[in-house]
Structure formats: C-alpha cells, structure tokens
Design a protein around this motif. Structure first.
Motif, PDB file in Angstrom:
ATOM      1  N   TYR A  72      70.583 105.519  60.762  1.00  0.00           N
ATOM      2  CA  TYR A  72      69.714 104.446  60.270  1.00  0.00           C
ATOM      3  C   TYR A  72      68.603 104.617  59.638  1.00  0.00           C
ATOM      4  O   TYR A  72      68.234 105.376  59.106  1.00  0.00           O
ATOM      5  CB  TYR A  72      71.339 103.378  60.283  1.00  0.00           C
ATOM      6  CG  TYR A  72      71.788 103.402  60.526  1.00  0.00           C
ATOM      7  CD1 TYR A  72      72.835 104.471  60.061  1.00  0.00           C
ATOM      8  CD2 TYR A  72      72.172 103.128  62.173  1.00  0.00           C
ATOM      9  CE1 TYR A  72      74.802 104.343  60.257  1.00  0.00           C
ATOM     10  CE2 TYR A  72      73.393 103.375  62.657  1.00  0.00           C
ATOM     11  CZ  TYR A  72      74.683 104.082  62.032  1.00  0.00           C
ATOM     12  OH  TYR A  72      75.626 103.721  62.256  1.00  0.00           O
ATOM     13  N   ILE A  95      80.834  91.817  66.879  1.00  0.00           N
ATOM     14  CA  ILE A  95      82.480  92.082  66.969  1.00  0.00           C
ATOM     15  C   ILE A  95      82.549  91.502  67.920  1.00  0.00           C
ATOM     16  O   ILE A  95      82.360  91.611  69.180  1.00  0.00           O
ATOM     17  CB  ILE A  95      82.601  93.619  67.300  1.00  0.00           C
ATOM     18  CG1 ILE A  95      81.846  94.205  65.839  1.00  0.00           C
ATOM     19  CG2 ILE A  95      83.680  94.290  67.691  1.00  0.00           C
ATOM     20  CD1 ILE A  95      81.962  95.660  65.540  1.00  0.00           C
ATOM     21  N   GLY A 120      76.385 104.451  67.750  1.00  0.00           N
ATOM     22  CA  GLY A 120      77.022 103.319  67.741  1.00  0.00           C
ATOM     23  C   GLY A 120      76.344 102.148  68.566  1.00  0.00           C
ATOM     24  O   GLY A 120      76.514 101.443  69.393  1.00  0.00           O
ATOM     25  N   VAL A 121      77.123 101.082  68.222  1.00  0.00           N
ATOM     26  CA  VAL A 121      76.733  99.466  67.912  1.00  0.00           C
ATOM     27  C   VAL A 121      77.292  99.324  69.801  1.00  0.00           C
ATOM     28  O   VAL A 121      77.092  98.234  70.516  1.00  0.00           O
ATOM     29  CB  VAL A 121      77.135  98.486  67.244  1.00  0.00           C
ATOM     30  CG1 VAL A 121      76.589  98.683  65.613  1.00  0.00           C
ATOM     31  CG2 VAL A 121      78.574  98.653  66.459  1.00  0.00           C
ATOM     32  N   CYS A 150      86.949 103.926  64.395  1.00  0.00           N
ATOM     33  CA  CYS A 150      85.556 103.371  65.335  1.00  0.00           C
ATOM     34  C   CYS A 150      85.746 102.584  67.375  1.00  0.00           C
ATOM     35  O   CYS A 150      84.450 103.006  67.604  1.00  0.00           O
ATOM     36  CB  CYS A 150      85.089 102.508  64.852  1.00  0.00           C
ATOM     37  SG  CYS A 150      83.988 102.448  63.289  1.00  0.00           S
TER      38      CYS A 150
END
Ligand code: DON
Length: 303
Positions: A239, A28, A256-257, A195
């Motif tokens: 995950y 991103i 979260g990333v 997000c």
C-alpha cells in the motif's frame, strides 16, 4: 558460503531481543487479542530445501496476502479482461481507503487495495455458487503449497463480517459505479473467508515458490502471469508503505494485517514471515525489519 539456517536463527534472536513489536490489528476483534511478541520466518530455496526459525508451525490468517492468490486465480479465469475493471498503479493510500474511488469513478488503483481485491473476488464469483468459488480458491492455495492441511478460520471470517463497515462501504460504492456484478454481501462474505485462510510461514513460503520461479514448483500459472504478479507486489504490495518496503527490502512482497508477509526473490527463494504487531501502514512491524535484515545479509535485493 551462506549458512542460511544460522542467518535465520540470528535474525529471529535479533527480533526477539529488539522487542519492537507494534500492535496487532485492532479493527478485527479476533486479531486484536493476539500476543504481539511472536515471530517466524521460513525460506524455500531453488534446490527444494526449506529453512525456518521462530514459530514456523504457528498458523495465522493470511488476510491481504490472499489478494495475491485471488489475483492469480482471476488472471487464470478471465486473463487481461481484469484490467478493464482494476488498474495497475500504486495508490499511495491506505489499504482500506475510499478517497480515490470517487475521482477514479469506481475503478480501483490496483488488485491489492481492498477495493481492488473486492473486484477480483467478484470476478471469481461470477457464474457459480459462492461455496464452489471458495472451494476452488482453497484448492488453488493448497495446490501452490502442495499441502492439503490449509483451512479457513471461520471465527475470524465472522469477526470481520460483523465489524467490516469499511469494506461494506467500499463494496457498495463499487456497485454504485457498476463495477460489482454480484450482490455486495455475497462478494464480501467470500472475500472475508479468503482473508481468513490460515497458514504457517512454512506453508506461505512453499506457496510462493511458483512466483519465484523455483524449479519443481507446481505449474499453476504461466511465467508471464507470475512476472506481472511480482511487479504488482513490488509496486503495490504494501500500500502506501510500498516505496519504503522496496527501499528497505528490495523485493516483491505482500503483507496482511494478520502480520504475515510473502516475499519473492526471483529465481532464488520464496520467503514467509510472520509477526502480528503492525506498523503505521498496517504491515508487520518486526516482519518488515526481519525482511530487511535478510536481504542486507544475503544481497537478494533485485536492485
Ligand atoms: O479487508 C480487510 O480489511 C482485511 N481482511 C485484510 C486487510 C489487510 O490484510 C491489509 N494488509 N496489510
């Protein structure tokens, strides 16, 4: 007696001293630019007190932590009907993996992998305008936090919209199995904006109070739903790194990333952590270590 403020300060000092940050999310563009050597931790306790150390007023995009709020909103809207479309099992695969979707015939393993969250967002969209669905979603996050100063970072949402080929593939694949009821682009636009909600670690810890069952937290969900969301956070919240997180931290958590982690110590505390460098699984590298130091020192693990 536990001096929580002193403990958080010592954890923050240790994290900066170790300087083992990892790399911010590269896929991103707007996240790839963020300085990795940053850390914050906040803890809300049952008596209403909040303790913090590090950059606790720094806003970051919550990314996949929004999947917890989307699950809460979806359970509130359609209840157990959700489980006809999404399973409740750990995937053992990366957050954006597509491999299991084929063998599972378009039925995502859980609501926290991207495919599962795209389905919950679809369920939130059905029967109303995307703008209204998003406004209601933000309203829920603000209500859980009891703070209206929470907003969406439009630049980050657009950055992901322009580059999110993997999520587009997942949405279209779900549609091919008729597990998406709204147009894929509409669902993805809403998902990317969820997000891109920005919060501080203080706000994140406050948002988790209802999941921790802390007295005086806003009643936005039933106890039964909170129990179920916590179970999914424990088994699926990180995950293919969920087993490692349970082993090292021993509490339900959602990463979260953007580098944030929401962690729930049932009936004891709600914890928000942020450090933007990620580990192999795409979860905060320093943040995960800080969580492990916290539970080692406090004994808050549920095991
Ligand atoms: O959909 C994505 O890829 C991101 N908006 C969120 C992924 C994420 O945060 C995974 N968590 N560690």
């Amino acid at each position: 007696m536990l001096d929580l403020q002193a403990l958080l300060t010592s954890i923050s000092d240790r994290i900066y001293h170790e300087a083992d940050w990892g790399q911010p999310a590269q896929y991103i563009p707007d996240l790839a630019e963020i300085e990795p050597a940053q850390f914050a931790i906040s803890v809300c306790m049952a008596d209403g007190a909040t303790y913090s150390a590090g950059l606790a007023n720094q806003r970051f995009t919550i990314q996949s932590i929004s999947k917890v709020f989307a699950l809460i909103a979806t359970l509130g809207r359609i209840g157990d009907q959700l489980w006809a479309r999404v399973d409740r099992e750990p995937s053992g695969t990366a957050f954006d993996s597509i491999v299991l979707l084929e063998s599972d015939k378009g039925h995502p393993r859980n609501p926290f992998v991207n495919a599962g969250a795209i389905v919950t967002t679809d369920a939130l969209l059905s029967g109303r305008e995307p703008k209204l669905a998003l406004a209601e979603f933000l309203h829920l996050v603000r209500a859980m936090t009891e703070d209206d100063d929470i907003h969406i970072n439009g630049a980050v949402a657009r950055s992901e919209q322009e580059t999110g080929a993997r999520n587009k593939a997942l949405a279209h694949y779900l549609a091919s199995y008729e597990n998406l009821f709204n147009p894929p682009d509409l669902v993805l636009g809403t998902y990317f904006h969820q997000c891109a909600i920005e919060m501080t670690t203080i706000q994140l810890a406050r948002a988790g109070r209802v999941l921790a069952g802390l007295k005086g937290s806003p009643r936005v969900m039933s106890l039964n739903h909170a129990r179920r969301v916590n179970a999914l956070m424990m088994t699926c919240g990180h995950y293919d790194g969920s087993g490692d997180f349970a082993f090292r931290v021993g509490l339900p958590g959602k990463s979260g990333v953007g580098g944030g982690i929401l962690i729930i110590a049932p009936n004891v505390a709600s914890i928000g952590i942020w450090s933007p460098g990620l580990n192999f699984y795409g979860n905060s590298n320093a943040g995960t270590r800080a969580a492990a130091y916290l539970t080692q020192e406090t004994g808050w693990s549920v095991f």
